[in-house]
Design a protein around this motif. Structure first.
Motif, PDB file in Angstrom:
ATOM      1  N   SER A  38     -73.255 -17.949 -22.500  1.00 60.55           N
ATOM      2  CA  SER A  38     -72.063 -18.029 -23.340  1.00 60.55           C
ATOM      3  C   SER A  38     -72.225 -17.282 -24.656  1.00 60.55           C
ATOM      4  O   SER A  38     -71.272 -17.186 -25.434  1.00 60.55           O
ATOM      5  CB  SER A  38     -71.741 -19.482 -23.662  1.00 60.55           C
ATOM      6  N   LEU A  53     -65.711 -16.550 -18.274  1.00 64.19           N
ATOM      7  CA  LEU A  53     -65.038 -17.555 -19.120  1.00 64.19           C
ATOM      8  C   LEU A  53     -64.417 -18.611 -18.225  1.00 64.19           C
ATOM      9  O   LEU A  53     -63.214 -18.634 -17.995  1.00 64.19           O
ATOM     10  CB  LEU A  53     -63.966 -16.901 -19.979  1.00 64.19           C
ATOM     11  N   LEU A  94     -65.712 -15.794 -28.859  1.00 65.35           N
ATOM     12  CA  LEU A  94     -66.058 -17.054 -28.213  1.00 65.35           C
ATOM     13  C   LEU A  94     -66.283 -18.184 -29.219  1.00 65.35           C
ATOM     14  O   LEU A  94     -66.012 -19.343 -28.917  1.00 65.35           O
ATOM     15  CB  LEU A  94     -67.287 -16.875 -27.315  1.00 65.35           C
ATOM     16  N   SER A 113     -63.968 -21.083 -28.065  1.00 70.80           N
ATOM     17  CA  SER A 113     -64.738 -22.041 -27.280  1.00 70.80           C
ATOM     18  C   SER A 113     -65.782 -22.813 -28.090  1.00 70.80           C
ATOM     19  O   SER A 113     -65.809 -24.040 -28.060  1.00 70.80           O
ATOM     20  CB  SER A 113     -65.420 -21.291 -26.120  1.00 70.80           C
ATOM     21  N   TYR A 156     -58.433 -14.925 -23.795  1.00 65.65           N
ATOM     22  CA  TYR A 156     -59.742 -15.521 -23.514  1.00 65.65           C
ATOM     23  C   TYR A 156     -59.788 -16.989 -23.924  1.00 65.65           C
ATOM     24  O   TYR A 156     -60.814 -17.490 -24.378  1.00 65.65           O
ATOM     25  CB  TYR A 156     -60.839 -14.727 -24.221  1.00 65.65           C
TER      26      TYR A 156
END
Lengths: 307, 307
Positions: A100, A125, A185, A189, B217
């Motif tokens: 990741s 992803l 990211l 995330s 994303y």
């Protein structure tokens, strides 16, 4: 489809590697799939359920003779595994990973890669809050993005071949620079996960609200956080330690905004809150239009989603 | 089932009131359902789709002759509506509300309630990110909790009757004290919503990551936040302004924890992160065991949930 690789070695047999095995098998993308994991129990479960064609004891043994080797271990373990398998990598083989975080994986793995081996980092992803060898499913990557993060000087043909594998497993593929990957990211995330972990921890700590109340009345908001905060602890520890810079930067922005909203609440600035909440609605519409989620009203509605 | 109330008046025709109308109709709980909303457009849509038996123009008119009147407007508007309908409430009628905050609703509404009218606040813990007269559905309350928050001196028979209505609409019912309600909801719903709004706002602001990247994303974490942050802005503005004290208290605890985790990341305390993330997993298991969510791995998996 004819196989894209003759022998694929999966190092690590968790959610991502297991789903890759099932997705590759679904489309006939690999001649043989060899797998290994550090834990004897994980290897035993994988063998028992037939997750891969052959389970072996060590990463070195798995890498031997493979034309694609996939590092599917927590990002903090990538460097050590790369060092272990390096002498066993076949000339012309491709080495990839599914971590990741990309900058730190490149720094940890690249120095070990022998001449003639193509190291091509990647990151699908996709995921769920479950982990382990029983958690994979063939559809995990369908219509999801897999980001390929090539290092300078990578062979275009080897990159193209890896892209075809991901497309064969159902994913959409795009290339991205490692630093930009790590920042994107962090926003989409990593920081959301940290926040969810924190909120669930706060609820757990609060003595005046019992755990049973938090659990019983968890509709509407908190329940989604608990799902996120049930993700694999080892994986996420490593994500935060290895994507430290971007995580701390985005966290700084987050707390700045949060304090501004907190101040608006304290001072009763209703218009400011209303404008902020109206703006965030637009992003949601964009995600639905991009086909990355459904508009079905299932938030807080587990029973409806099941029916 | 024979009707529990002869005439129910719904003041406000959004997600909750609309779902109540459909759930009452499903089980035959009301002789007649009368509805109204401040906006002419909302009234027109409700009439067009036959959401209630009769749409009227004013709250006063709706309340006239009803034996149950439901205030289903944003919590900031409850007091003004109560003042408007007070002279029109029938003796022996029950007045209830569905607001997400209870202390401030009681303070705003109770002074207007005439002698002989039973004021019994309530809060169904159910919702979606959608709003408006088309967003309701009969199953919204099935297997969800509805909290009844009686004020001192309330007639037990009137409370019992309202409980039966909620049970008839599919909900589990429990009584709770208003201040404890507001604290529990701050933990399980209000602060999680504020955090989600904040994180989506940060993503939208960040110039180095484009909106289209955030949208494209958005797998794994952020997407759930955008769903939460798409909730009705007026409703949530009022929640934060009226549950200010509990929200600020829980926010204080949240930022304290977040700073501790941030420090652990900055200083590389992996064990601390791992222990924290392991602890939060247990709460998730509790919620699944309590039947308030499913264990299906649909996090980040809109496409799978659809199939």
């Amino acid at each position: 489809m004819s196989p894209i690789y003759d022998r694929v070695a999966l190092i690590g047999l968790g959610l991502i590697a297991g789903s890759m095995a099932l997705a590759m098998r679904r489309a006939g993308l690999a001649g043989e799939i060899v797998g290994t994991a550090r834990s004897a129990e994980t290897r035993a479960v994988a063998a028992e359920i037939g997750l891969v064609d052959r389970v072996v004891e060590t990463a070195a043994e798995a890498a031997e003779g493979a034309d694609l080797v996939v590092l599917a271990v927590p990002v903090g373990a990538m460097g050590a595994v790369a060092a272990e398998i390096a002498p066993h990598l076949a000339p012309g083989a491709t080495l990839t990973d599914v971590g990741s975080v990309k900058r730190s994986v490149i720094e940890a793995v690249a120095p070990h890669v022998p001449e003639g081996v193509h190291f091509i980092p990647a990151h699908p992803l996709a995921g769920t809050e479950h982990s382990g060898p029983r958690s994979g499913f063939a559809e995990l990557f369908d219509n999801r993005w897999s980001l390929i993060v090539p290092v300078p000087g990578t062979d275009p043909a080897a990159t193209e071949r890896l892209k075809r594998l991901w497309e064969g497993m159902g994913a959409n593929v795009e290339e991205m620079d490692p630093d930009h990957h790590d920042l994107v990211l962090a926003v989409t995330s990593h920081v959301p996960h940290l926040i969810a972990y924190t909120m669930v921890g706060v609820a757990d700590d609060l003595r005046r609200v019992t755990d049973s109340e938090v659990i019983k009345y968890s509709a509407a908001g908190f329940r989604d956080f608990t799902r996120i905060a049930a993700s694999d602890p080892t994986m996420w520890r490593d994500v935060f330690l290895t994507n430290k810079e971007a995580t701390l930067e985005i966290l700084g922005r987050f707390t700045e905004e949060l304090f501004a909203l907190q101040r608006a609440i304290r001072t009763g600035q209703g218009d400011e809150l209303f404008d902020y909440f109206t703006r965030t609605r637009a992003i949601r519409r964009g995600i639905i239009e991009a086909g990355q989620d459904t508009d079905a009203p299932d938030f807080g509605r587990g029973t409806k989603a099941r029916s």
